[in-house]
Design a protein around this motif. Structure first.
Motif, short mmCIF file in Angstrom:
data_model
loop_
_atom_site.label_atom_id
_atom_site.label_comp_id
_atom_site.label_asym_id
_atom_site.label_seq_id
_atom_site.Cartn_x
_atom_site.Cartn_y
_atom_site.Cartn_z
N HIS A 29 -4.45 7.39 -7.23
CA HIS A 29 -3.97 6.17 -6.59
C HIS A 29 -2.66 5.74 -7.24
N THR A 30 -1.86 5.01 -6.48
CA THR A 30 -0.59 4.53 -7.02
C THR A 30 -0.72 3.12 -7.57
N GLY A 31 -1.77 2.42 -7.16
CA GLY A 31 -1.96 1.07 -7.67
C GLY A 31 -3.41 0.65 -7.56
N ARG A 32 -3.81 -0.24 -8.45
CA ARG A 32 -5.15 -0.82 -8.37
C ARG A 32 -5.09 -2.23 -8.91
N ALA A 33 -5.94 -3.08 -8.40
CA ALA A 33 -5.98 -4.46 -8.87
C ALA A 33 -7.38 -5.00 -8.69
N GLU A 34 -7.71 -5.94 -9.57
CA GLU A 34 -9.04 -6.53 -9.53
C GLU A 34 -8.97 -7.96 -9.05
N GLY A 35 -10.04 -8.38 -8.43
CA GLY A 35 -10.15 -9.78 -8.01
C GLY A 35 -11.52 -10.30 -8.38
N TYR A 36 -11.58 -11.58 -8.73
CA TYR A 36 -12.85 -12.20 -9.10
C TYR A 36 -12.88 -13.59 -8.51
N ASN A 37 -13.97 -13.91 -7.87
CA ASN A 37 -14.14 -15.23 -7.27
C ASN A 37 -15.28 -15.94 -8.00
N PRO A 38 -14.95 -16.78 -8.97
CA PRO A 38 -15.99 -17.41 -9.79
C PRO A 38 -16.89 -18.34 -8.99
N LEU A 39 -16.40 -18.84 -7.86
CA LEU A 39 -17.20 -19.76 -7.05
C LEU A 39 -18.46 -19.09 -6.53
N CYS A 40 -18.35 -17.77 -6.28
CA CYS A 40 -19.45 -17.08 -5.62
C CYS A 40 -19.94 -15.90 -6.47
N GLY A 41 -19.10 -15.46 -7.41
CA GLY A 41 -19.46 -14.31 -8.24
C GLY A 41 -19.00 -12.98 -7.67
N ASP A 42 -18.18 -13.02 -6.62
CA ASP A 42 -17.69 -11.78 -6.01
C ASP A 42 -16.68 -11.10 -6.93
N LYS A 43 -16.84 -9.77 -7.05
CA LYS A 43 -15.89 -8.97 -7.83
C LYS A 43 -15.43 -7.82 -6.96
N HIS A 51 2.60 6.15 -0.14
CA HIS A 51 3.43 7.33 -0.07
C HIS A 51 4.58 7.06 0.89
N ASP A 52 5.81 7.11 0.40
CA ASP A 52 6.98 6.84 1.24
C ASP A 52 6.87 5.54 2.02
N GLY A 53 6.44 4.49 1.35
CA GLY A 53 6.39 3.18 2.00
C GLY A 53 5.22 2.99 2.95
N ARG A 54 4.31 3.96 2.98
CA ARG A 54 3.12 3.81 3.83
C ARG A 54 1.87 3.76 2.96
N ILE A 55 0.85 3.10 3.52
CA ILE A 55 -0.45 3.05 2.86
C ILE A 55 -1.22 4.30 3.29
N ALA A 56 -1.23 5.30 2.43
CA ALA A 56 -1.94 6.53 2.78
C ALA A 56 -3.45 6.29 2.76
N ALA A 57 -3.91 5.48 1.83
CA ALA A 57 -5.35 5.18 1.75
C ALA A 57 -5.56 3.89 0.96
N VAL A 58 -6.62 3.17 1.31
CA VAL A 58 -7.06 1.99 0.56
C VAL A 58 -8.57 2.09 0.42
N THR A 59 -9.08 1.87 -0.78
CA THR A 59 -10.52 1.84 -0.97
C THR A 59 -10.86 0.66 -1.88
N PHE A 60 -12.15 0.39 -2.02
CA PHE A 60 -12.55 -0.70 -2.91
C PHE A 60 -13.88 -0.38 -3.57
N THR A 61 -14.09 -1.01 -4.71
CA THR A 61 -15.40 -1.00 -5.34
C THR A 61 -15.71 -2.45 -5.71
N GLY A 62 -16.95 -2.73 -6.02
CA GLY A 62 -17.28 -4.08 -6.46
C GLY A 62 -18.60 -4.54 -5.91
N GLU A 63 -18.89 -5.79 -6.22
CA GLU A 63 -20.13 -6.36 -5.71
C GLU A 63 -19.85 -7.80 -5.33
N GLY A 64 -20.64 -8.27 -4.38
CA GLY A 64 -20.43 -9.63 -3.96
C GLY A 64 -21.23 -9.95 -2.73
N CYS A 65 -20.94 -11.08 -2.15
CA CYS A 65 -21.70 -11.54 -0.97
C CYS A 65 -21.29 -10.75 0.27
#
Ligand code: ZN
Length: 144
Positions: A29-43, A51-65
């Motif tokens: 991957h070229t980038g990754r970032a995390e997010g956390y929502n303390p109000l609900c506990g979502d991660k 690649h060349d200004g295009r989003i070749a792929a996006v995926t996610f991991t985590g848990e939440g509502c």
């Protein structure tokens, strides 16, 4: 909103939260970032491969509502293949859909499954659940 449409939207959210698309780490991957929502506990962690200004792929991991997972799943489906610019514009349209004072005028056929999340605007406490993955996506982009 009529009841049939509300049921359809509910089904879309449930289906995405139970069987999310594009769940899992992305390598390479070229980038990754995390997010956390303390109000609900979502991660969430969002992985992007640009690649060349295009989003070749996006995926996610985590848990939440259900809303946070459905939103991440719908987002990854929607943004894969877009240019970085288009994807940023979609993210901003999404925030506006949830927070503008005017009722969004959405055409389901045109907007796609993301329209199913429009109902979240009626529950201000859940808006962060819905926007979490989208903010993480923007943080994961390397191009500003
Ligand atoms: Zn949540």
């Amino acid at each position: 909103m009529n009841e049939n449409l509300q049921d359809l939207y509910q089904d879309i959210i449930l289906s995405h939260s139970k069987r999310p698309r594009n769940e899992g780490a992305l390598d390479p991957h070229t980038g990754r970032a995390e997010g956390y929502n303390p109000l609900c506990g979502d991660k969430v962690t969002v992985f992007v491969n640009e690649h060349d200004g295009r989003i070749a792929a996006v995926t996610f991991t985590g848990e939440g509502c259900a809303i946070s997972r459905a939103s991440a799943s719908i987002m990854t489906d929607m943004l894969s293949g877009m240019s970085v610019q288009e994807a940023r514009a979609e993210a901003h349209k999404f925030y506006t859909m949830l927070t503008s004072s005017e009722e969004p005028d959405l055409d389901f056929l045109e907007a796609g499954e993301v329209a199913a999340l429009a109902g979240v605007r009626q529950f201000p406490a859940r808006i962060k659940c819905a926007t979490l993955a989208w903010h993480a996506f923007e943080d994961a982009l390397t191009a500003s």
